[in-house]
Scaffold this active site. Structure first.
Site, mmCIF file in Angstrom:
data_model
loop_
_atom_site.group_PDB
_atom_site.id
_atom_site.type_symbol
_atom_site.label_atom_id
_atom_site.label_comp_id
_atom_site.label_asym_id
_atom_site.label_seq_id
_atom_site.Cartn_x
_atom_site.Cartn_y
_atom_site.Cartn_z
ATOM 1 C CG ASP A 42 29.627 4.678 -0.752
ATOM 2 O OD1 ASP A 42 30.406 5.302 0.039
ATOM 3 O OD2 ASP A 42 29.308 3.445 -1.304
ATOM 4 C CB SER A 43 29.053 7.853 3.732
ATOM 5 O OG SER A 43 29.532 8.899 3.312
ATOM 6 C CG ASP A 81 31.941 7.435 -3.086
ATOM 7 O OD1 ASP A 81 33.083 6.617 -3.672
ATOM 8 O OD2 ASP A 81 31.642 6.856 -1.855
ATOM 9 C CE LYS A 110 35.585 7.824 -1.585
ATOM 10 N NZ LYS A 110 35.004 6.068 -1.478
ATOM 11 C CD GLU A 112 33.937 1.093 -0.966
ATOM 12 O OE1 GLU A 112 33.887 0.092 -0.962
ATOM 13 O OE2 GLU A 112 32.900 2.120 -0.137
ATOM 14 C CD GLU A 179 36.337 4.157 5.449
ATOM 15 O OE1 GLU A 179 36.339 4.448 4.316
ATOM 16 O OE2 GLU A 179 35.402 4.423 5.882
#
Ligand code: KIV
Length: 262
Positions: A42-43, A81, A110, A112, A179
């Site tokens: 999502d970056s 993501d 993925k 978070e 991270e």
């Protein structure tokens, strides 16, 4: 490579390499590399669209980037993501988002964090969707942290991250991104779980490493975190190449007759 190969690699002590990718051109280049896995992160919201955080990523945006990467990186293991809040509005909405990403060509998703969406992780796994966790600094929570900060420095926070990693393993995740956590904590987590830990700013004790592709190619200008080693001076290559093109056009040496149609 697939999610099972990731677990096998850890069992055999083989390190795993991952990079982010958001577009077809780089996906084609990655498809012929030895890189083990691609994350459509999502970056993308920041790297490709210039947003200040990843919070602007949506399911539609992630679907488009995932489709482009899947077209270019055939045969590579692709993780997509789940964007901000897409997995926090209940399991039905979450599974619809996961469905969109998997049908766009992802091999896994993925997410978070863990607390409050354990049911989503479990349902995704039970529905045949490989899930990668993401602990430590969770960029989607940047406002809660009050900035991008190393996580797990205090004993309680470190214990919580370790517990979450073992919970992720229990819920069926096949790997976990760590991270921006202290290297000692990443090592402890890596020793405590059978699923591979993929570090970013988490030291060399992880089972693998991931970097944002534009960071490792040295294409990112402005602030660079210390873990984001540029393996190429990409920004200089690009600006020197653009200068050469500009000079050739203005000197009249481009195009040549050979580069023109008769
Ligand atoms: O979106 C992303 O680029 C990521 C990596 C930092 C792991 O989640």
């Amino acid at each position: 490579m697939n999610n099972r190969d990731f677990i096998q690699a850890k069992a055999e002590g083989r390190k795993l390499s991952m990079v982010t990718c958001y577009d077809y051109t780089f996906a084609r280049l990655l498809s012929t590399s030895a890189i083990d896995g691609i994350l459509v992160g999502d970056s993308a919201a920041m790297v490709m669209h210039g947003h200040r955080s990843t919070l602007s990523a949506t399911v539609d945006l992630m679907r488009l980037h995932t489709e482009a990467v899947a077209r270019g990186a055939q045969g590579k293991f692709i993780v997509a993501d789940m964007p901000f809040l897409s997995f926090r509005k209940g399991p039905v909405v979450a599974l619809e988002a996961a469905h969109a990403l998997m049908s766009a060509g992802a091999d896994a998703i993925k997410l978070e964090g863990l607390e409050g969406h354990e049911d989503v992780i479990q349902r995704a796994v039970q529905s045949g969707i490989p899930v990668m966790g993401h602990l430590g600094l969770q960029p989607q929570s940047v406002h809660a942290y009050g900035g991008y900060r190393v996580q797990g420095r205090k004993e309680n926070a470190a214990k919580a991250i370790l517990r979450q990693a073992t919970d992720l393993e229990r819920l069926g995740a096949f790997a976990v991104v760590l991270e921006c956590v202290p290297a000692s904590l990443a090592r402890e987590i890596t020793a405590a779980v059978r699923i591979p830990t993929i570090g970013i700013g988490a030291g060399h004790g992880c089972d693998g490493q991931i970097l944002v592709l534009q960071d490792l190619l040295g294409l990112t200008t402005g602030f660079r975190p210390k873990f984001a080693r540029p393996f190429l001076d990409g920004a200089r290559c690009v600006s020197e190449t653009l200068a050469r093109f500009d000079e050739a056009v203005k000197a009249g040496t481009f195009p040549t007759p050979e580069e023109s149609y008769s």
